[in-house]
Structures are given as C-alpha cells and as structure tokens.
Design a protein around this motif. Structure first.
Motif, short mmCIF file in Angstrom:
data_model
loop_
_atom_site.label_atom_id
_atom_site.label_comp_id
_atom_site.label_asym_id
_atom_site.label_seq_id
_atom_site.Cartn_x
_atom_site.Cartn_y
_atom_site.Cartn_z
N LYS A 119 5.77 16.92 -4.75
CA LYS A 119 4.50 16.56 -4.01
C LYS A 119 4.89 16.53 -2.66
CE LYS A 119 2.08 14.99 -7.79
NZ LYS A 119 1.36 13.79 -8.44
N SER A 131 3.21 18.51 0.57
CA SER A 131 2.31 18.00 1.69
C SER A 131 3.03 18.29 3.05
CB SER A 131 2.52 16.65 1.38
OG SER A 131 1.92 16.04 0.29
N GLN A 147 1.79 21.61 3.95
CA GLN A 147 0.47 21.83 4.53
C GLN A 147 0.25 21.27 5.82
OE1 GLN A 147 -1.63 19.27 1.37
NE2 GLN A 147 -2.87 20.98 1.16
N HIS A 193 -2.17 22.62 -2.21
CA HIS A 193 -1.44 21.69 -2.64
C HIS A 193 -1.36 22.03 -4.30
CE1 HIS A 193 1.18 18.33 -3.28
NE2 HIS A 193 0.97 17.88 -2.08
N GLN A 202 -0.34 18.54 -6.30
CA GLN A 202 -1.16 17.49 -6.24
C GLN A 202 -1.63 16.94 -7.67
OE1 GLN A 202 -4.49 18.02 -3.51
NE2 GLN A 202 -4.08 15.94 -2.63
#
Length: 297
Positions: free
Chosen positions: A79, A83, A86, A94, A97
């Motif tokens: 995760k 992130s 992004q 994502h 997520q």
C-alpha cells in the motif's frame, strides 16, 4: 517503468519523506522485491498490476504458510509502494487500496520475572572484560527498556548520568529522554571506567558506548547471542531475545502501578494502544495469582 529506478526512488522517498529507519526501509524494499519477482514470473509489467493481480500474488505468498502478521506487514508495504507511485509517478489507480489485511489477534509478549532476570545477570562471568560489558548491557536493557537497535547505537554524548537520564534515537530517528536507575548507572560506569577506557577504539566508533574487543560497535546479532548463551547456562526454557527485557521492563512498571502514559513515553510508542498490551499482561499475571492461591480456583 523500470523496476531498478522505481526501487531506487522508493528508497529515497522512504529515507527523506517518511524518515524511516534502515530496518524499516529494508523491509519495505523486500516487499517490493517479492512483487517484482512475481511480476517477472507472470510476465506482467508494473503498469499492468491491478487489484486482482495483487490478490493472486497474496494467495501465492500465502501458500508458503506465512503468519497473518507477516501477511499484514507485506500488504502494508505494498500500500505504501502504490501510494508512492501515485505521488511520484502519477499513477492514476491504487490497486492495493481496497485489499483487506488478515484479522490479527493481539499476541501477548513473553516476559521474564525478576528472579529470572537476576539469574541471567548472575550467570555472567565478571572475570573477563566482555563479562563486565555484558552486565552493563543487560542492566541497560532491563533498566531502560531499550530496543536492541537503540542499545547498539547508544552514544557517550547522549549519557547524562549526573542527572540520571540518557537520550536515545528511536524509530524514525525520533529522540527521547529515558530515566536510568542506580543499578544501570553503577555497572555502566564500571564498564566505561575499567574496560572501555583501556580499549583501542577504531575510527568512527569514538562516541559509541558498547564496543567489541576490537573497538567496533556491537551488532544486533551479538546481543542476541549473548542473551541466548546466558539462557542456556541457567537452563531457562523460554524463547527470549533482547526485546524480552524491554517487555519485562514495561510489564513490571505496569504491575507496579506506573502511569501508562509515562510508560508509553519511555518506550517511545507513537500510540497508547501499543503500550496497552502490557495491561493485558498484568491481567494475565493477576489471573494466575488467583488460580494459584484462591481456595475456590
């Protein structure tokens, strides 16, 4: 995207933006390398990784019977990685997520009672320089509740023994002050005055408190070996590590009625919920007392 450049940028992000310790950075990069290997095996590019692919990856990893804690940590690492993509690589989605971590039960830490701690310290051979050093090490681990990384990185310049405090650098390079008791001060001074002062200290280790016989900083592994050897000497049938002394430090404080917030500050926990585990240890202790001594038990 090229995996090598992405991993290099991710490492820089963890160091500079997240300010994580080297151990945490290594763990995150290890998670990403697992995903890279699986992508290579399936011949899938990083850009093509979606939620379904990550689910397949996690199912593949689970076939190796890793613990729920390891699975949860792996997912947390992924995760963080996506992130980062992004943020730095302008990835639009994502895929990690919506993935749920396995439900974790709170594991009670293993602790030593005072008699076991005394027996371990009494087993140290004080006729050798290493023995004098090791006694100071155990007194510091138990007397200050240090992490093993904090112990091996402890600096002379961060000892304020005249006011009975030390300063340590914890996770994320966060500094905190910890009170140090008379016993720990006593044996730390003996080590510093009688052993360390006579040692040939290697360049770069001048400010490090605990050194090996060659004048270099002790490793985490060496601390583990010292404790395992002492446990073997006294026939202690518990699986213990340097962290066991930290758990025992906190547990004994809570048992004695110490304020939980104060214990949190001394341990360097970000969240009080992490410290609250020691209230459960305390309840287990009380339950064992009832079971052992109450006539109706």
């Amino acid at each position: 995207m090229n995996w090598d450049s992405v991993k290099r940028d991710f490492k820089r992000y963890l160091q500079l933006e997240r300010n994580l310790s080297e151990n945490s950075i290594d763990a995150y990069l290890n998670d990403v390398q697992k995903l890279e290997a699986y992508c290579s095996f399936k011949r899938v590019s990083l850009e093509s990784v979606d939620t379904r692919f990550l689910q397949q990856f996690l199912m593949f990893v689970n076939e190796y019977h890793i613990s729920p804690f390891t699975q949860a940590r792996l997912l947390s690492g992924l995760k963080t990685f996506f992130s980062f993509l992004q943020l730095e690589y302008e990835r639009k989605d994502h895929p990690a997520q919506l993935l749920e971590s396995p439900r974790l039960s709170r594991k009670m830490p293993s602790v030593l009672n005072i008699q076991e701690i005394d027996a371990l310290i009494a087993a140290i051979d004080l006729s050798t320089p290493e023995g004098t050093r090791n006694k100071a090490i155990l007194e510091m681990l138990y007397g200050c509740g240090l992490r093993v990384s904090e112990l091996v990185q402890l600096k002379l310049s961060n000892l304020f023994l005249d006011v009975e405090f030390i300063k340590v650098e914890g996770k994320g390079n966060k500094e905190r002050l910890i009170p140090i008791g008379e016993q720990a001060i006593k044996y730390l001074k003996i080590y510093l005055d009688e052993i360390r002062r006579q040692m040939p200290i290697q360049i770069g280790n001048e400010d490090i408190v605990f050194l090996n016989r060659r004048g270099k900083q002790l490793t985490r592994v060496m601390i583990f070996l010292i404790i395992k050897d002492l446990a073997r000497k006294i026939g202690l049938n518990k699986s213990i590590s340097p962290h066991t002394f930290r758990h025992s430090f906190a547990s004994h404080l809570v048992e004695g009625g110490a304020d939980l917030r104060a214990v949190q500050d001394m341990l360097g926990h970000e969240s009080i919920t992490t410290t609250e585990i020691y209230t459960h240890v305390d309840r287990d202790y009380l339950q064992s007392i009832i079971t052992q001594y109450h006539p109706r038990s």
